[in-house]
Enzyme design. Structure first.
Site, short mmCIF file in Angstrom:
data_model
loop_
_atom_site.label_atom_id
_atom_site.label_comp_id
_atom_site.label_asym_id
_atom_site.label_seq_id
_atom_site.Cartn_x
_atom_site.Cartn_y
_atom_site.Cartn_z
N LYS A 45 -31.79 169.00 20.50
CA LYS A 45 -30.79 169.85 21.17
C LYS A 45 -31.09 170.09 22.64
O LYS A 45 -30.21 170.55 23.39
CB LYS A 45 -30.66 171.18 20.42
CG LYS A 45 -30.02 171.08 19.03
CD LYS A 45 -28.60 170.55 19.12
CE LYS A 45 -27.92 170.50 17.76
NZ LYS A 45 -27.44 171.79 17.30
N SER A 277 -34.14 168.70 8.45
CA SER A 277 -33.06 167.77 8.76
C SER A 277 -33.61 166.36 9.01
O SER A 277 -32.94 165.37 8.71
CB SER A 277 -32.25 168.26 9.96
OG SER A 277 -33.07 168.50 11.08
#
Length: 319
Positions: A45, A277
């Site tokens: 991110k 994830s």
């Protein structure tokens, strides 16, 4: 080479072949892992955080010294804390109390104000649902108005997928010698998947969305059990803006147990300590190599560091 700021260290992460895991799992094909957990904020991110803030400053939507507010599971917030700190913007992260506490601690250490939003009634810590996220969104909207802040809004800002179209995807393509045939990614905001697919699909790469079993909104499948331990995505949302026109070859569903098990495989066989994830991405790649993509070369992203989950059972010995 000396960089002018840590923001200039965002990008150009290594691509590693997971040959040991492929052999251990008896798979036919190859899995390449993009190590974005090595970015300054320990997650992919960072790329979107930099792109969104730089675009807003360039357009004038974000004024010098203006506060920035964003909903986050912790990774986008960490990236924004870094970027905003370097560029002189106060940052307010709004996060569900269900996310791992390491994320909030890291953001605070980076100078962010962290607002924790209680989970919906019946929710469990470590399992953030779409209902929990809606409560966070409500709080983020209120704080944006109260602070006269700029809303980074990773779910709609074009800078999110553009960061991966201009960075992650071409890096994977070049580093692999243009050999990747498949890309799979766990969908949170959908920015990584959308940006990478926009670059890779026209080059013949088949792109898959990875979702939690029981929260298969993108696939239009089973949505009976939306709670799961894979933080940062799988929010049971079927209207992700970034994926509306994305060219997908299909979807893959992964259970929380599979994500945990494959994250452990990554750590113990490859020395790559990624989060849930990342484990979900590896589990999806394994499914694809056992099925429709047998013999292919699959690229996945190691989305964030397992250090952000030390309060969970991710790193515990397999029972």
């Amino acid at each position: 080479m000396i960089l002018p700021s840590v923001m200039d260290a965002i990008g150009d992460t290594p691509l590693v072949s997971l040959d040991r895991v492929v052999a251990e799992l008896g798979l036919s094909g190859r899995i390449l892992a993009k190590l974005d957990y090595l970015l300054p904020g320990f997650s992919k991110k960072d790329r979107a955080a930099r792109a969104i803030i730089e675009a807003a400053r360039a357009s004038g939507d974000l004024r010098a010294g203006q506060p920035v507010v964003e909903l986050t599971s912790g990774n986008m917030g960490t990236g924004l804390a870094i970027v905003c700190g370097v560029l002189g913007h106060p940052f307010i992260a709004v996060m569900s109390a269900g996310n791992s506490p390491e994320r909030a601690r890291m953001m605070r250490a980076l100078g962010a104000e962290v607002v924790l939003v209680p989970q919906a009634e019946g929710s469990r810590a470590g399992e953030v649902s779409g209902t929990d996220l809606a409560l966070v969104e409500e709080a983020a909207q209120r704080l944006t108005a109260e602070r006269d802040a700029f809303r980074a809004d990773q779910f709609t800002r074009a800078g999110n997928p553009e960061a991966h179209f201009h960075g992650t995807a071409p890096e994977i393509w070049a580093q692999s010698g243009e050999t990747v045939s498949v890309f799979a990614d766990f969908a949170g905001s959908g920015g990584t998947l959308a940006g990478c697919a926009a670059y890779l699909a026209p080059r013949g790469v088949r792109c898959y969305a990875v979702e939690p079993t029981g929260a298969e909104a993108i696939a239009g499948g089973d949505r009976s059990t939306p709670a799961h331990p894979i933080q940062g995505g799988g929010y049971d949302m079927d209207d992700l803006t970034h994926l509306k026109s994305t060219d997908l070859a299909g979807t893959v569903s992964v259970s929380g147990d599979e994500a945990r098990e494959h994250a452990r495989h990554l750590a113990r066989s490859e020395g790559i300590f990624g989060g849930f994830s990342s484990g979900a991405n590896l589990a999806a790649a394994a499914q694809l190599l056992r099925g429709p993509e047998r013999g292919g070369t699959i690229a996945i992203v190691i989305c964030d560091s397992g250090l952000k989950y030390l309060s969970t059972d991710l790193g515990e010995p397999t029972p």
